[in-house]
Write a protein that holds these residues in place. Structure first.
Motif, PDB file in Angstrom:
ATOM      1  N   PHE A  97      -8.189  10.347  -7.937  1.00 59.09           N
ATOM      2  CA  PHE A  97      -9.078  10.161  -7.114  1.00 59.09           C
ATOM      3  C   PHE A  97      -9.519   8.766  -7.220  1.00 59.09           C
ATOM      4  CE2 PHE A  97      -9.288  14.439  -8.396  1.00 59.09           C
ATOM      5  CZ  PHE A  97      -9.610  15.278  -6.936  1.00 59.09           C
ATOM      6  N   THR A 124      -9.078  17.320  -3.961  1.00 62.40           N
ATOM      7  CA  THR A 124      -8.579  16.423  -2.914  1.00 62.40           C
ATOM      8  C   THR A 124      -9.124  16.392  -1.393  1.00 62.40           C
ATOM      9  OG1 THR A 124      -6.455  17.270  -2.575  1.00 62.40           O
ATOM     10  CG2 THR A 124      -6.622  15.787  -4.433  1.00 62.40           C
ATOM     11  N   PHE A 127     -12.316  14.178   0.294  1.00 64.44           N
ATOM     12  CA  PHE A 127     -12.659  13.125  -0.527  1.00 64.44           C
ATOM     13  C   PHE A 127     -13.055  11.947   0.062  1.00 64.44           C
ATOM     14  CE2 PHE A 127     -11.894   9.631  -3.625  1.00 64.44           C
ATOM     15  CZ  PHE A 127     -12.805   9.846  -4.877  1.00 64.44           C
ATOM     16  N   SER A 152     -11.573   4.883  -0.193  1.00 64.49           N
ATOM     17  CA  SER A 152     -11.235   5.839  -1.332  1.00 64.49           C
ATOM     18  C   SER A 152      -9.923   6.310  -0.657  1.00 64.49           C
ATOM     19  CB  SER A 152     -12.421   6.886  -0.938  1.00 64.49           C
ATOM     20  OG  SER A 152     -12.095   7.485   0.580  1.00 64.49           O
ATOM     21  N   THR A 154      -6.970   9.547  -2.569  1.00 66.08           N
ATOM     22  CA  THR A 154      -6.406  10.491  -3.375  1.00 66.08           C
ATOM     23  C   THR A 154      -5.001  10.469  -3.686  1.00 66.08           C
ATOM     24  OG1 THR A 154      -6.402  12.213  -1.937  1.00 66.08           O
ATOM     25  CG2 THR A 154      -8.400  11.937  -3.083  1.00 66.08           C
TER      26      THR A 154
END
Length: 341
Positions: A97, A124, A127, A152, A154
């Motif tokens: 992450f 995940t 996220f 962001s 994953t």
């Protein structure tokens, strides 16, 4: 959108296991690398691929204990390549992450901070980053000149890594709102021009925190700051607008909140090239707006005879015809046509 593809140099690294002191040599072929692309923007002071030269990366593995393998690691761009040191390596069968922050301001001089979340997800799906971003936008800090980006991502590694995993893809979003002001010359005569200067936003938020984790995180804003718009960013550059013309200010970045901002500015009234008066507008209240992350706002005002002087309306120079003189008859003049020249 353009993408810059990054290559990190392969290197061996010795990492200590979280569960014991056994030393594990990571495979040389699979360093964790990063790619980055940023949404299209229009001004030189916005964060773009051309001026963002470093990103701060926070990342962990979603196992018991959630080991943090990136804790504000600076990933920098040099000659088109994004690099960091020491390199971290993928471990098979793990969920990763990542949260990243960036600004066009050089690393070490930016005015944002990051605090890890107390609880870190291990799923995940859905996220959207984690932790809390803080930002200082006072006159002696970011001063409205610093863009702020967040992203962001994953990744999940297979049970056995036989080829180098794909690079982590960061698609950055703008965390702040952007504002500008446009002043239209509505004086109604080609003889009149206006010049705008000393534009200030008086009551933007001084500080704020943004808790990541949702698709559209909302700022908690506090305090008040005055932001001065840079005069060299006016369009046109001399900040003068002729009849029906427009002066556009530079942009400022503000912490999003629902608020009625106020603006102060000076306007020169120019008649046939000569400034005859300067009018000061102090804390003119703007309509209330729900400012949103990543949105750009243009406040448009017309400067005319009714509002250029904040103390009173300008009165036009008017004319009327009082009278027209009657003709006065002079004495009759006799003419003798028999007179020789």
């Amino acid at each position: 959108m353009k993408k810059i593809h990054l290559i990190a140099a392969s290197a061996a690294i010795i990492m200590a296991s979280c569960s014991n002191d056994e030393l594990v040599k990571a495979p040389e072929a699979a360093p964790i690398g990063f790619d980055s692309y940023i949404g299209k923007v229009t001004r030189a002071d916005d964060a773009t691929l051309a001026n963002v030269n470093a990103i701060s990366v926070y990342g962990y593995i979603g196992d018991a204990g959630t080991p943090k393998i990136f804790d504000g690691t600076i990933v920098s761009k040099t000659s088109g390549d994004w690099t960091y040191t020491p390199l971290q390596y993928w471990t098979a069968g793990k969920n990763y992450f990542f949260t990243a922050l960036a600004s066009q301001v050089s690393a070490g001089n930016s005015h944002y901070g990051y605090t890890w979340a107390t609880d870190l997800t291990t799923e995940t799906a859905g996220f959207n980053g984690n932790g809390t971003v803080s930002f200082e936008n006072t006159q002696d800090k970011a001063s409205g000149n610093e863009d702020l980006l967040y992203a962001s991502a994953t990744a999940t590694t297979p049970a056995e890594i036989t080829t180098a995993p794909s690079r982590v893809q960061f698609a950055f979003r703008h965390a702040l709102s952007r504002v500008k002001f446009s002043f239209k010359n509505g004086m109604g005569s080609d003889s009149y021009s206006i010049k705008i200067h000393d534009v200030k936003i008086n009551n933007t938020a001084a500080t704020g925190t943004l808790a990541l984790g949702t698709a559209n995180p909302v700022w908690e804003a506090s305090g008040s700051a005055v932001l001065t718009l840079r005069p060299n960013y006016f369009i046109p550059a001399n900040a003068i607008a002729g009849n029906t013309g427009v002066v556009a200010s530079g942009t400022k970045f503000i912490i999003p909140e629902t608020k009625a901002l106020s603006v102060s500015f000076e306007v020169d009234l120019i008649v046939n090239g000569t400034t005859i008066e300067t009018y000061s507008h102090s804390e003119r209240i703007l309509p209330q707006v729900e400012f949103k992350n990543g949105y750009s706002y243009n406040f448009v005002a017309e400067i005319n005879a009714q509002n250029i002087d904040p103390s009173q309306e300008l009165y036009p120079i008017l004319f009327s015809v009082q009278s027209i003189d009657e003709w006065t008859d002079a004495p009759v003049t006799d003419v003798n046509l028999n007179t020789e020249p």
